[in-house]
Write an enzyme that holds these catalytic residues in place. Structure first.
Site, mmCIF file in Angstrom:
data_model
loop_
_atom_site.group_PDB
_atom_site.id
_atom_site.type_symbol
_atom_site.label_atom_id
_atom_site.label_comp_id
_atom_site.label_asym_id
_atom_site.label_seq_id
_atom_site.Cartn_x
_atom_site.Cartn_y
_atom_site.Cartn_z
ATOM 1 N N VAL A 42 0.274 -1.494 0.339
ATOM 2 C CA VAL A 42 -0.128 -0.033 -0.051
ATOM 3 C C VAL A 42 0.687 1.062 -0.053
ATOM 4 C CG1 VAL A 42 -1.561 -1.441 1.163
ATOM 5 C CG2 VAL A 42 0.307 0.149 2.280
ATOM 6 N N ASN A 68 -7.119 -0.718 5.226
ATOM 7 C CA ASN A 68 -6.737 -1.281 7.004
ATOM 8 C C ASN A 68 -5.015 -1.612 7.330
ATOM 9 O OD1 ASN A 68 -8.205 -2.790 9.073
ATOM 10 N ND2 ASN A 68 -7.143 -4.755 8.441
ATOM 11 N N TYR A 136 3.687 5.541 15.864
ATOM 12 C CA TYR A 136 2.595 4.499 14.795
ATOM 13 C C TYR A 136 1.211 5.393 15.627
ATOM 14 C CZ TYR A 136 -1.310 1.366 15.623
ATOM 15 O OH TYR A 136 -2.016 0.651 15.145
ATOM 16 N N LYS A 140 -1.602 7.314 13.197
ATOM 17 C CA LYS A 140 -3.613 7.282 13.727
ATOM 18 C C LYS A 140 -3.989 8.751 13.853
ATOM 19 C CE LYS A 140 -2.922 2.826 12.505
ATOM 20 N NZ LYS A 140 -3.799 2.572 11.389
#
Length: 268
Positions: A42, A68, A136, A140
């Protein structure tokens, strides 16, 4: 994918590991569902475009896009992360979502029929700090932010939602073992013990409810075993009581100030 297939959807499963994608397809095919699998990176826009074209060629159209894919470097404090860590995490977690959006939204607009985009973020998008996973957490937050903007920019027939799960039974902790060479190559993964994550959550007054049944059971077991065998319980309780009292007095003080200002007609 299983839930959507059972609802009548034709499913395209994409994963950077072809074996994992094919395993999902085998499961769906065994239950009489229509699906295809593909190896997709991706972080590479051309790879995502090829996925879109394969889906359209096989099924004629696409109505739902689920972004996802996600990765996380081995747990370490922010000051110890590398440029490679930063580029990799954001290229997959944020760039991957954007590659999906750029590749599929023009198709959704052209089709003119109801469509939906689901972007997977995290509980860490909502103010739950992930100690040892700062990059991370930041990535997000970015997914949540771009989704909020995207929702307002798209035509009414295209919906956008954000999934913010808690701890789930995935191989996220080991993702760095499969890191591409262009992002620094493989690095030993890590697995944060469930009890440590739970402790962090409780101390910061957060709620941790693992989504995966097996993980949830393991977390509860480790949590119980830790507290029944550790002398740290006394210190932990003292910290908790201190936090409770300080928060209570902050709350009480806030209400007293509010009542005073209301009585003195400062609020209109």
């Amino acid at each position: 994918g299983v839930a959507r297939a059972e609802a009548g959807a034709k499913v395209v499963i994409a994963d950077i590991e072809l074996e994992a994608a094919m395993a999902g397809q085998t499961q769906l095919d065994a239950n009489g569902h229509q699906s295809i699998s593909a190896q997709v990176d991706v972080s590479d826009e051309s790879s995502v475009i090829a996925l879109r074209d394969a889906a359209v060629k096989t099924f004629g159209s696409v109505d739902i896009l689920i972004n996802n894919a996600g990765v996380m470097h081995a747990t370490k404090p922010l000051f110890a992360t590398t440029t490679a860590d930063l580029e990799w995490v954001f290229s997959v977690n944020v760039g991957g979502v954007m590659n999906g959006v750029r590749s599929f939204v023009p198709l959704f607009i052209e089709q003119g029929t109801p469509a939906w985009i689901l972007n997977t973020a995290s509980e860490h998008s909502l103010g739950v700090p992930h100690l040892g996973g700062g990059l991370y957490t930041a990535s997000k937050h970015a997914v949540l932010g771009l989704s909020d903007v995207l929702r307002r920019e798209l035509p009414e027939h295209i919906g956008v939602s954000v999934l913010c799960p808690g701890i789930t039974g995935t191989t996220l902790w080991k993702a760095s073992e499969r890191r591409q060479d262009r992002y620094g190559g493989a690095e030993a993964g890590s697995e944060l013990p469930a009890r440590n994550t739970i402790l962090i959550g409780i101390i910061s007054f957060r709620k941790y409810i693992p989504s995966n049944k097996v993980t949830r059971t393991g977390v509860c077991r480790e949590f119980f075993e830790f507290f029944t065998s550790s002398l740290l319980l006394v210190f932990f309780l003292s910290d908790i009581l201190y936090s409770i009292f300080t928060q209570f007095f902050d709350f009480l003080w806030g209400w007293l100030v509010f009542i005073y200002l209301s009585c003195t007609k400062v609020f209109f």
